[in-house]
Design a protein around this motif. Sequence first.
Motif, PDB file in Angstrom:
ATOM      1  N   PRO B 183      -3.306  50.397  -8.750  1.00 10.83           N
ATOM      2  CA  PRO B 183      -2.703  51.590  -9.354  1.00 10.83           C
ATOM      3  C   PRO B 183      -1.444  51.271 -10.149  1.00 10.83           C
ATOM      4  N   MET B 187      -0.733  51.875 -14.183  1.00 10.10           N
ATOM      5  CA  MET B 187       0.436  52.583 -14.712  1.00 10.10           C
ATOM      6  C   MET B 187       1.149  51.762 -15.771  1.00 10.10           C
ATOM      7  N   VAL B 267     -12.534  47.470  -8.781  1.00 11.89           N
ATOM      8  CA  VAL B 267     -11.686  48.364  -7.994  1.00 11.89           C
ATOM      9  C   VAL B 267     -10.589  48.964  -8.868  1.00 11.89           C
ATOM     10  N   PHE B 270     -11.449  52.119 -10.479  1.00 13.13           N
ATOM     11  CA  PHE B 270     -11.432  53.359  -9.699  1.00 13.13           C
ATOM     12  C   PHE B 270     -10.162  54.150  -9.975  1.00 13.13           C
ATOM     13  N   PHE B 271      -9.122  53.486 -10.479  1.00 13.84           N
ATOM     14  CA  PHE B 271      -7.831  54.156 -10.664  1.00 13.84           C
ATOM     15  C   PHE B 271      -7.643  54.677 -12.080  1.00 13.84           C
TER      16      PHE B 271
END
Lengths: 306, 328
Positions: B183, B187, B267, B270-271
């Motif tokens: 995550p 960002m 993975v 997914f964010f």
Amino acid sequence: MTAAAIPAATRRAVPRWLAEGRALPVAAVLAVLLVVWYAASVWLNEPQSREQLDRAGAPWTAADLVAHAWSMERPVLPAPHQIGVELYESVLNRPIDSRRSLVYHAQVTLSATLAGFAIGVALGILLAIGIVHLRTLDRSLMPWIIASQTIPILAIAPMVVVVLGNLGFTGLLPKAVISGYLSFFPVTIGMVKGLRSPDPLQLDLMRTYSADRAQVFAKLRWPAAVGFLFPSLKVAIALALVGAIVAELPTGAQAGLGARLLTGSYYGQTVQIWAALLMASFLAMLVVGAVGLAERAAVRLRGGRL
Amino acid sequence: MSAEGTKALGAKLSGPGRALDSLPAALGLFALSVLAGLLTVARIAAEGMGASSVAPLLITLIAGTSALVRLAARDGWPGRIATPLLFGLLLLWAWEVVVTAFQVPRVLLPAPSAIADALGRSWPTLAADFRQTFVRSVIPGYAMGCGAGFLVAIAIDRSPFLQRGLLPLGSLVSAMPIVGIAPIMVMWFGFDWQSKAAVVVVMTFFPMLVNTLAGLAAAGSMERDLMRSYAAGYLQTLARLRLPNALPFIFNALKLNSTLALIGAIVAEFFGTPIVGMGFRISTEVARMNVDVVWATIAVAALAGSASYGLIALVERGTTFWHPSFRK
């Protein structure tokens, strides 16, 4: 650089455990890391800080800018002390059963990790026993077990959660299944190696005692494999933790460190993400350390060697 | 069923004599089980689980297991390649039969044939996902992460102090759930492939660092003394002695990282992603209950993962053929 290259004076000035141990280098590397982190946090947060200070109107100096960059509410990179404060707040200053307590989330993840670890270890050991004793199983299963690890297993995590959810299993079990799937592999590989480690002479000796397969297993193979078991267990439990966290990501899990990461990323709460990440790392150290302790206990039970 | 039991069953079927233990017989049983398996699947698809599908089902099982036992007992390609191949085919077959015979809902578990169908149907989407995730995120991230880990290892190899400081931290980080940084990277670097590549870089860096350092320490003191007696400099010792000795360790890290890289990129998706990519496909199609497309994506990912692992293993065989683990 060899010991001879170090001037005699420095060798005497620093105590031996400090000069040759790991404490000093690790501390030095950590200190450098901390300095770099603070600098990077100024560098990355600077544009936003500058903008906000300009908007406030009052004249500001470089010191104001740095102070602001280190205390923003939603920084790009939070300063280490901000994460420390958040960790302190959410670990110690909240009731343990509150949703805002990191201990609560860590405990949810930890229970899934341990359940998955138990599944993975049981499955891994059973598979290894089968593979060592049955040639057909060895030849037909082993290549697929290895191939199963080249598949990005974590990618199927969301689906396992959804499928098991449809079958009526929610909460702990789907996460534990994913953790177990990730952690069985190192156990199988380590145990196959370990169960095969007795050399032919020892196996022949068992044969001259006319020991049957079960006796050879209990008295020779298993004791020989325990030394291989613990390193595999350390890898397995770390993987189980990763599995539990990732299993919490895709399905909007209500609790757990993965859910904490996800909500943090939805709402841009960077400090919360970093705190959850540190908590996860702490958890990893804790569980790997626990396996290490178990290993020591096993060594002591055996009279000092594995 | 134990091996002895299967063997006894095989012996009963083959009658007296050991003629059926020959390789052609084993391959014949292999072919027989495949044919009977296909017949079973066709029967069940046509009229459901009934009396007419029981006979081919039993033939597949018996011929399959006895072929497995016979092939596994042999050395060379029948034992090493045909056995796992047959086992995989039997597994797929059992999956297909169970799913169609018990009419398992598609949402729970689609049959392999349905997955193959989805693979063919949504091939263009899957190819685009593959390009986005594998070609644009995984490969650059993998190259940068492994390259950086290797270079840093060479750089700090000359300083025992840094080694003693970095190695414990490196192995600590290896045990950490690094995917958690996904995550943060999304960002920092945005939704596109850069953030995924960044996650892959961080995930692959430490295994490479730790393994290369261990590999550089692998050359024995006798060999180093020999290089010294040849008056070889640091660079010569590195290129002629220590790097070749480190190769098995480096390939270990490369193989480990090839799986980690794919996991990291998927993975990270997914964010947040643009509307393409394997992780994006998996999470959206799960939500839309198109489970067969999800499985097709996983099949593509599995193929990509195994193919890159296999490629690295081939290069390893070619470059470290001298290593004891490859001796016959």
